[in-house]
Design a protein around this motif. Sequence first.
Motif, PDB file in Angstrom:
ATOM      1  N   ALA A  31       0.826  -1.204   0.000  1.00  0.00           N
ATOM      2  CA  ALA A  31       0.000   0.000   0.000  1.00  0.00           C
ATOM      3  C   ALA A  31       0.864   1.259   0.000  1.00  0.00           C
ATOM      4  N   GLN A  32       1.979   1.241   0.700  1.00  0.00           N
ATOM      5  CA  GLN A  32       2.877   2.399   0.694  1.00  0.00           C
ATOM      6  C   GLN A  32       3.440   2.631  -0.709  1.00  0.00           C
ATOM      7  N   ARG A  33       3.833   1.546  -1.392  1.00  0.00           N
ATOM      8  CA  ARG A  33       4.336   1.693  -2.762  1.00  0.00           C
ATOM      9  C   ARG A  33       3.252   2.260  -3.678  1.00  0.00           C
ATOM     10  N   ALA A  34       2.017   1.791  -3.485  1.00  0.00           N
ATOM     11  CA  ALA A  34       0.906   2.287  -4.300  1.00  0.00           C
ATOM     12  C   ALA A  34       0.627   3.756  -4.002  1.00  0.00           C
ATOM     13  N   ALA A  35       0.681   4.150  -2.745  1.00  0.00           N
ATOM     14  CA  ALA A  35       0.452   5.548  -2.367  1.00  0.00           C
ATOM     15  C   ALA A  35       1.518   6.439  -2.984  1.00  0.00           C
ATOM     16  N   GLU A  36       2.754   5.984  -2.928  1.00  0.00           N
ATOM     17  CA  GLU A  36       3.844   6.775  -3.497  1.00  0.00           C
ATOM     18  C   GLU A  36       3.708   6.878  -5.018  1.00  0.00           C
ATOM     19  N   ALA A  37       3.315   5.781  -5.661  1.00  0.00           N
ATOM     20  CA  ALA A  37       3.141   5.797  -7.112  1.00  0.00           C
ATOM     21  C   ALA A  37       1.980   6.703  -7.516  1.00  0.00           C
ATOM     22  N   GLN A  38       0.903   6.677  -6.764  1.00  0.00           N
ATOM     23  CA  GLN A  38      -0.294   7.445  -7.113  1.00  0.00           C
ATOM     24  C   GLN A  38      -0.173   8.924  -6.753  1.00  0.00           C
ATOM     25  N   PHE A  39       0.390   9.219  -5.578  1.00  0.00           N
ATOM     26  CA  PHE A  39       0.386  10.586  -5.073  1.00  0.00           C
ATOM     27  C   PHE A  39       1.768  11.224  -4.952  1.00  0.00           C
ATOM     28  N   GLY A  40       2.823  10.429  -5.129  1.00  0.00           N
ATOM     29  CA  GLY A  40       4.164  10.961  -4.984  1.00  0.00           C
ATOM     30  C   GLY A  40       4.569  11.179  -3.540  1.00  0.00           C
ATOM     31  N   GLU A  41       3.835  10.592  -2.624  1.00  0.00           N
ATOM     32  CA  GLU A  41       4.141  10.693  -1.204  1.00  0.00           C
ATOM     33  C   GLU A  41       3.632   9.444  -0.483  1.00  0.00           C
ATOM     34  N   LEU A  42       4.166   9.219   0.700  1.00  0.00           N
ATOM     35  CA  LEU A  42       3.777   8.055   1.484  1.00  0.00           C
ATOM     36  C   LEU A  42       2.528   8.350   2.296  1.00  0.00           C
ATOM     37  N   ALA A  43       1.805   7.293   2.629  1.00  0.00           N
ATOM     38  CA  ALA A  43       0.662   7.426   3.528  1.00  0.00           C
ATOM     39  C   ALA A  43       1.184   7.758   4.920  1.00  0.00           C
ATOM     40  N   THR A  44       0.431   8.549   5.653  1.00  0.00           N
ATOM     41  CA  THR A  44       0.880   8.970   6.974  1.00  0.00           C
ATOM     42  C   THR A  44       0.123   8.301   8.112  1.00  0.00           C
ATOM     43  N   VAL A  45      -0.991   7.642   7.805  1.00  0.00           N
ATOM     44  CA  VAL A  45      -1.803   6.999   8.835  1.00  0.00           C
ATOM     45  C   VAL A  45      -2.155   5.592   8.359  1.00  0.00           C
ATOM     46  N   THR A  46      -2.080   4.634   9.272  1.00  0.00           N
ATOM     47  CA  THR A  46      -2.461   3.256   8.960  1.00  0.00           C
ATOM     48  C   THR A  46      -3.508   2.782   9.957  1.00  0.00           C
ATOM     49  N   TYR A  47      -4.569   2.194   9.439  1.00  0.00           N
ATOM     50  CA  TYR A  47      -5.602   1.571  10.260  1.00  0.00           C
ATOM     51  C   TYR A  47      -5.472   0.075  10.047  1.00  0.00           C
ATOM     52  N   CYS A  48      -5.487  -0.701  11.114  1.00  0.00           N
ATOM     53  CA  CYS A  48      -5.251  -2.135  10.996  1.00  0.00           C
ATOM     54  C   CYS A  48      -6.189  -2.920  11.900  1.00  0.00           C
ATOM     55  N   ARG A  58     -18.116  -3.950  11.527  1.00  0.00           N
ATOM     56  CA  ARG A  58     -17.967  -3.613  12.948  1.00  0.00           C
ATOM     57  C   ARG A  58     -16.599  -4.063  13.444  1.00  0.00           C
ATOM     58  N   ARG A  59     -15.595  -3.327  12.955  1.00  0.00           N
ATOM     59  CA  ARG A  59     -14.208  -3.560  13.358  1.00  0.00           C
ATOM     60  C   ARG A  59     -13.652  -2.234  13.859  1.00  0.00           C
ATOM     61  N   PRO A  60     -12.898  -2.261  14.947  1.00  0.00           N
ATOM     62  CA  PRO A  60     -12.461  -1.005  15.571  1.00  0.00           C
ATOM     63  C   PRO A  60     -11.703  -0.063  14.634  1.00  0.00           C
ATOM     64  N   ALA A  61     -10.729  -0.552  13.907  1.00  0.00           N
ATOM     65  CA  ALA A  61      -9.933   0.329  13.053  1.00  0.00           C
ATOM     66  C   ALA A  61     -10.760   0.855  11.880  1.00  0.00           C
ATOM     67  N   LEU A  62     -11.610   0.022  11.298  1.00  0.00           N
ATOM     68  CA  LEU A  62     -12.458   0.478  10.195  1.00  0.00           C
ATOM     69  C   LEU A  62     -13.426   1.557  10.687  1.00  0.00           C
ATOM     70  N   GLN A  63     -13.987   1.361  11.868  1.00  0.00           N
ATOM     71  CA  GLN A  63     -14.894   2.367  12.419  1.00  0.00           C
ATOM     72  C   GLN A  63     -14.162   3.683  12.685  1.00  0.00           C
ATOM     73  N   ALA A  64     -12.926   3.608  13.168  1.00  0.00           N
ATOM     74  CA  ALA A  64     -12.126   4.821  13.379  1.00  0.00           C
ATOM     75  C   ALA A  64     -11.859   5.506  12.041  1.00  0.00           C
ATOM     76  N   LEU A  65     -11.524   4.722  11.014  1.00  0.00           N
ATOM     77  CA  LEU A  65     -11.302   5.277   9.674  1.00  0.00           C
ATOM     78  C   LEU A  65     -12.551   6.010   9.193  1.00  0.00           C
ATOM     79  N   LEU A  66     -13.712   5.395   9.353  1.00  0.00           N
ATOM     80  CA  LEU A  66     -14.959   6.006   8.896  1.00  0.00           C
ATOM     81  C   LEU A  66     -15.266   7.300   9.651  1.00  0.00           C
ATOM     82  N   GLN A  67     -14.964   7.335  10.937  1.00  0.00           N
ATOM     83  CA  GLN A  67     -15.147   8.570  11.705  1.00  0.00           C
ATOM     84  C   GLN A  67     -14.232   9.670  11.176  1.00  0.00           C
ATOM     85  N   HIS A  68     -13.013   9.308  10.837  1.00  0.00           N
ATOM     86  CA  HIS A  68     -12.069  10.288  10.307  1.00  0.00           C
ATOM     87  C   HIS A  68     -12.455  10.736   8.898  1.00  0.00           C
TER      88      HIS A  68
END
Length: 153
Positions: A31-48, A58-68
């Motif tokens: 995903a980091q390689r894809a982010a760099e290829a698409q946007f020219g920069e790395l992702a700064t936040v990871t939800y897992c 109903r998964r904690p990280a997915l719910q946090a992502l959706l709130q953000h």
Amino acid sequence: MSHQKNSGSIVIYARSDQPDAKAIAQQYEAAQRAAEAQFGELATVTYCDEGMAGSTVRRPALQALLQHVDAGFVRAIVVTSNDRLTRSYMDDLRLRVRFQDAGIPLIVAAHIVPETPDAVSDKPVDSDAVTARAVPPSPWFVRALSALRIKAP
């Protein structure tokens, strides 16, 4: 909700059904390689969500992502495959509509496939080579959007 083009973070969402740190690390790297290829920069936040089934949202990280996402903190979401967010067609539809309404692209890291017959050989395909692409909507997704009278992305 409208977003400015460069506001928010590029984020990665990773998930595995079983607790598997190696699988999560591989998703993160791709995903980091894809982010760099698409946007020219790395992702700064990871939800897992490690060890969490994709049959529910109903998964904690997915719910946090959706709130953000709702708060406007997310500029783009990068996953390694479509089934990392959910394995449910209806949940997938809901998430995609939610992201589209927020103006947030969903980027899927996909393995490079040889484009010409000449490129096919006995050499193994480099499984570490990935390219980022915006995911075209699947036929069922387009039909569902049509039934809901929503324009396809």
